[in-house]
Design a protein around this motif. Sequence first.
Motif, PDB file in Angstrom:
ATOM      1  N   SER A  78       0.762  -1.181   0.164  1.00 51.81           N
ATOM      2  CA  SER A  78      -0.115  -0.022  -0.024  1.00 51.81           C
ATOM      3  C   SER A  78       0.927   1.277  -0.119  1.00 51.81           C
ATOM      4  N   LEU A  79       2.045   1.117  -0.705  1.00 48.63           N
ATOM      5  CA  LEU A  79       2.936   2.373  -0.638  1.00 48.63           C
ATOM      6  C   LEU A  79       2.153   3.605  -1.253  1.00 48.63           C
ATOM      7  N   ARG A  80       1.651   3.333  -2.484  1.00 51.81           N
ATOM      8  CA  ARG A  80       0.911   4.529  -3.112  1.00 51.81           C
ATOM      9  C   ARG A  80      -0.107   5.327  -2.120  1.00 51.81           C
ATOM     10  N   GLU A  81      -0.877   4.173  -1.453  1.00 57.45           N
ATOM     11  CA  GLU A  81      -2.054   4.912  -0.532  1.00 57.45           C
ATOM     12  C   GLU A  81      -1.245   5.601   0.246  1.00 57.45           C
ATOM     13  N   CYS A  82      -0.223   5.126   0.768  1.00 64.67           N
ATOM     14  CA  CYS A  82       0.876   6.001   2.136  1.00 64.67           C
ATOM     15  C   CYS A  82       1.136   7.367   1.361  1.00 64.67           C
ATOM     16  N   GLU A  83       1.588   7.086   0.241  1.00 63.34           N
ATOM     17  CA  GLU A  83       2.263   8.539  -0.229  1.00 63.34           C
ATOM     18  C   GLU A  83       1.260   9.537  -0.613  1.00 63.34           C
ATOM     19  N   GLU A  84      -0.131   9.031  -1.157  1.00 62.95           N
ATOM     20  CA  GLU A  84      -1.116   9.955  -1.352  1.00 62.95           C
ATOM     21  C   GLU A  84      -2.368  10.339  -0.249  1.00 62.95           C
ATOM     22  N   ALA A  85      -1.806   9.768   1.009  1.00 64.37           N
ATOM     23  CA  ALA A  85      -2.693   9.661   2.122  1.00 64.37           C
ATOM     24  C   ALA A  85      -2.744  11.392   2.441  1.00 64.37           C
ATOM     25  N   PRO A  86      -4.162  11.985   2.667  1.00 60.93           N
ATOM     26  CA  PRO A  86      -4.404  13.149   3.045  1.00 60.93           C
ATOM     27  C   PRO A  86      -3.871  13.542   4.560  1.00 60.93           C
ATOM     28  N   VAL A  87      -3.613  14.758   4.579  1.00 61.14           N
ATOM     29  CA  VAL A  87      -2.988  15.259   5.831  1.00 61.14           C
ATOM     30  C   VAL A  87      -4.002  14.927   6.845  1.00 61.14           C
ATOM     31  N   SER A  88      -5.237  14.828   6.750  1.00 58.69           N
ATOM     32  CA  SER A  88      -6.176  14.291   7.984  1.00 58.69           C
ATOM     33  C   SER A  88      -5.864  12.945   8.392  1.00 58.69           C
ATOM     34  N   ALA A  89      -5.384  12.253   7.625  1.00 57.15           N
ATOM     35  CA  ALA A  89      -5.228  10.824   7.926  1.00 57.15           C
ATOM     36  C   ALA A  89      -4.195  10.574   8.824  1.00 57.15           C
ATOM     37  N   ASN A  90      -4.184   9.528   9.787  1.00 56.84           N
ATOM     38  CA  ASN A  90      -3.163   9.336  10.837  1.00 56.84           C
ATOM     39  C   ASN A  90      -1.669   9.332  10.386  1.00 56.84           C
ATOM     40  N   HIS A  91      -1.016  10.199  11.039  1.00 58.42           N
ATOM     41  CA  HIS A  91       0.625  10.124  10.693  1.00 58.42           C
ATOM     42  C   HIS A  91       1.427  10.622  11.981  1.00 58.42           C
ATOM     43  N   LEU A  92       2.714  10.308  11.966  1.00 58.36           N
ATOM     44  CA  LEU A  92       3.582  10.588  13.019  1.00 58.36           C
ATOM     45  C   LEU A  92       4.336  12.048  12.487  1.00 58.36           C
ATOM     46  N   ARG A  93       4.503  12.840  13.674  1.00 56.37           N
ATOM     47  CA  ARG A  93       5.036  14.174  13.670  1.00 56.37           C
ATOM     48  C   ARG A  93       6.272  14.545  14.165  1.00 56.37           C
ATOM     49  N   PHE A  94       6.985  15.167  13.260  1.00 59.18           N
ATOM     50  CA  PHE A  94       8.124  16.108  13.759  1.00 59.18           C
ATOM     51  C   PHE A  94       7.764  17.911  13.503  1.00 59.18           C
ATOM     52  N   TYR A  95       8.662  18.477  14.467  1.00 60.53           N
ATOM     53  CA  TYR A  95       8.445  19.965  14.293  1.00 60.53           C
ATOM     54  C   TYR A  95       9.758  20.750  14.594  1.00 60.53           C
ATOM     55  N   ARG A  96       9.704  21.773  14.042  1.00 65.03           N
ATOM     56  CA  ARG A  96      10.972  22.728  14.292  1.00 65.03           C
ATOM     57  C   ARG A  96      10.636  23.614  15.370  1.00 65.03           C
ATOM     58  N   VAL A  97      11.834  23.886  16.384  1.00 66.95           N
ATOM     59  CA  VAL A  97      11.405  24.674  17.514  1.00 66.95           C
ATOM     60  C   VAL A  97      12.221  25.991  17.243  1.00 66.95           C
TER      61      VAL A  97
END
Length: 830
Positions: free
Chosen positions: A588-607
């Motif tokens: 399901s790589l394509r499904e992962c690559e095209e997943a909308p931002v509303s789908a579950n995902h893990l996050r990093f952020y810049r401080v």
Amino acid sequence: MVLPPAAKVREAGQAVTFCCKASGTPAPRKYFWYHNGTLLEGPAQRTSGRLELRELAPHQAGTYHCKASSEAGTIRSEPAQLTVLAQGQQSCRAEPEPSLVELPSDCPQDDGGSRYYNVGRCPASPCPGGPAEPAGCGEESGRCCGVRRMELREVQCAESVLPIKVVAECGCGPCAQPRVLVQGRVTAADTGEPLRFGHIFLGGRKVGFTGYQGSFTIEVPPDTRRLVVRFVDAQQRLVDTVKVLPFDRRGGAVYQEVKMMRKKEPVELDGGRSNAIPLGESGGREPVGELLLPAGVFHRPSGEVFNGTVKASVTFVDPRDMATASAASSDLSFADAEGEIVPLRTYGMFAVDFREGDSGEELQAGPVQVRMDAGQVWMAEHLQKMKLWSLNPESGLWEEEGELRPAGGNRRKREERTFLVGNLEIRERRLFNLDVPEDRRCFVKVRAYSNEKFNPYEQLEGVVISLINLEPQPGFPSNPRAWGRFDSVVTGPNGACLPAFCDGQRPDAYTALVTATLGGEELEAVASSPKLNPNAVGVAQPYLGKLGYRRSDHEDPALKKTAFQINVAKPDPNNVDENNGPVYSYRSLRECEEAPVSANHLRFYRVEVDKYEYNVVPFKESDVTSWTGDYLAWWPNPQEFRACFIKVQLEGPQEYMVRSRNVGGSHPRTRGQLYGLRDSRSVRDPLLDNTSGACVEFKCGGMLFDQSLVDRTLVTIVPQGSCRRTAINGLLRDYLSRHPPLADNNHTGAFSMLAPLDPLGHNYGIYTVTDQNPRLAKEIAIGRCFAGTSDGFSREMRAGEGTAVTFSCQERPVGRESFFQRLLNAPAEA
């Protein structure tokens, strides 16, 4: 695979040519083409690396890939997408897509106080080729959707007007051809000592050297899909290291820290006697196995047996030592019988170097026996699949040397053990591996953001996300038994999908440690303690609980916050809670690559504490293709980015916000027009009382985008609060006097200058760095500014060193506005 097919867009009735080229020994002579995974029949498809399709019809859209084969094996290309449009159908809409930028704090755009403004963007999607487009391989420049027209608008702020340029129309034009670079630094894994003047190879071709500090820059060749780089220590103190480095295909530079293992000190062996060398005995651990060298096993390259004194160095990369993961070679992949590149799970790799004791000439050895302790294999299913591999330094792929088969034994009166035994010929200086193919694979979706707000339109591109597969100890998720594999992927506009080992039966069979870096800067992961917030992490319950998300400081707040660990629990297709990310099945790589931002995902952020940037001409620094040629563009050249900073010293009891206002200074097309604003909060100097320093970006002077005339930007530096200018760097003042005209500096609450055209340096309080990556240029310049030197790097402020201008700040009386506030509220009057 040296030339994979490229994505194409065509109109119905047009023709298209896909190209594919593989290399190998012997050279591949058969090519097979597949459409949506189905083999295309016909003799032309079997002998040529070209696939020509004429009079295209809509049903021919989809993915195309090629497979090349010879007696040595098979290799498969990545799929390329063919889009077939109806005649007259537009692939590039004239109406721009939404794209939001943040305005200054005094410019709310609605009753809710939102400060975001839609400036529009054109997607960098391919356009159909014209009838005159060449049909040969490697000759297609391509057409892409891009900005056709921009217009200037004015935004009403508190008692002032802010200019802003927005995209008014998109259209097809020549694709941008940005340079694709990988930059970084190579150091020893144990001491951090740089690899000075080390050799750099791409495939079998030498392309350069590392610098004195171990730095390197590699320009990625066109059509590269997998960048394999080999670093060689000319002094042979470090083990040759082969890395598969991630890069951003859209252009710009990606930064990588490369670690090299130190060679183990050689031991002297008698070539005429049998010898045994343990593998992985350091750190008080039980050896993973041993290398058995029978008498007379050593020989010179000519074939002559050597029975004299042998200096043998065997360096073992032990996956039970977590620190070795960053120094391991390659990306632990091999090409299977179908030519697909698939992953391996390592139980240890070793580099062998045999030399004559007197002359130091290299020796070969074989056959030698590799014995592996079966007790070190904790997954029983791996015992039947364990193999010996060697690393091809040109392709970066592991090649099978032989199987390891069970053989019982009671050896040298040790306890009864079971060994896996295999034979090996050592003909050249290669890296060898004890590995199993692992077919329990998934993808993990990760996104990076510019701040903790996690706004979808503030995602960061060009971030290197790295994932290390771990094998945890049962009941102790934070104390893994070993690492098994590692991967790195660069984020694009829709995040990144990282391959990882996973298990559908036992959620904690494999865990993953994930980190993120941008230009050498570590990004922060979302906190997991004292309370886990699913909305912040980006994954809904109950799946989040099954993943067992833990940030690196979960149990010890003193640890860094720049990594997280999860159980890679394969999603259950029958459970609706697990079919929306962040873990996707391998198919399901394509499904992962095209997943909308509303789908579950893990996050990093810049401080970024109290830092703000505004450009009149919007530009996304993480996406070089978003650059637009305009006289008011902050960065005038998309191939080379020059970052300029001025260091300001502030004497006062607080930390103060400092703004640079940048307008056209000497160019007739931009004089008096705003380029942009930069705000930066000062940072306290730990060694000086009541003193802080601020490194504030300003727009460099120099050529504008048309490269015809220079502009010396009029830069005004204004600190917040009741601040009074007390000193100007003498060398900077003299330079500005010798290069008129002088800017008006009548107001003691600010400092103005026409930006110097020369790079100057720390003696002037000006810090300038040029790089192909704008963020990396800024990070290096900020590091030098903090240190107060032209060649150092620090994250600890030295406010008294290398400053350009000094202000003395006091607490202002209640009700009295500072000059900074007056500039915000009434800029014309101020």
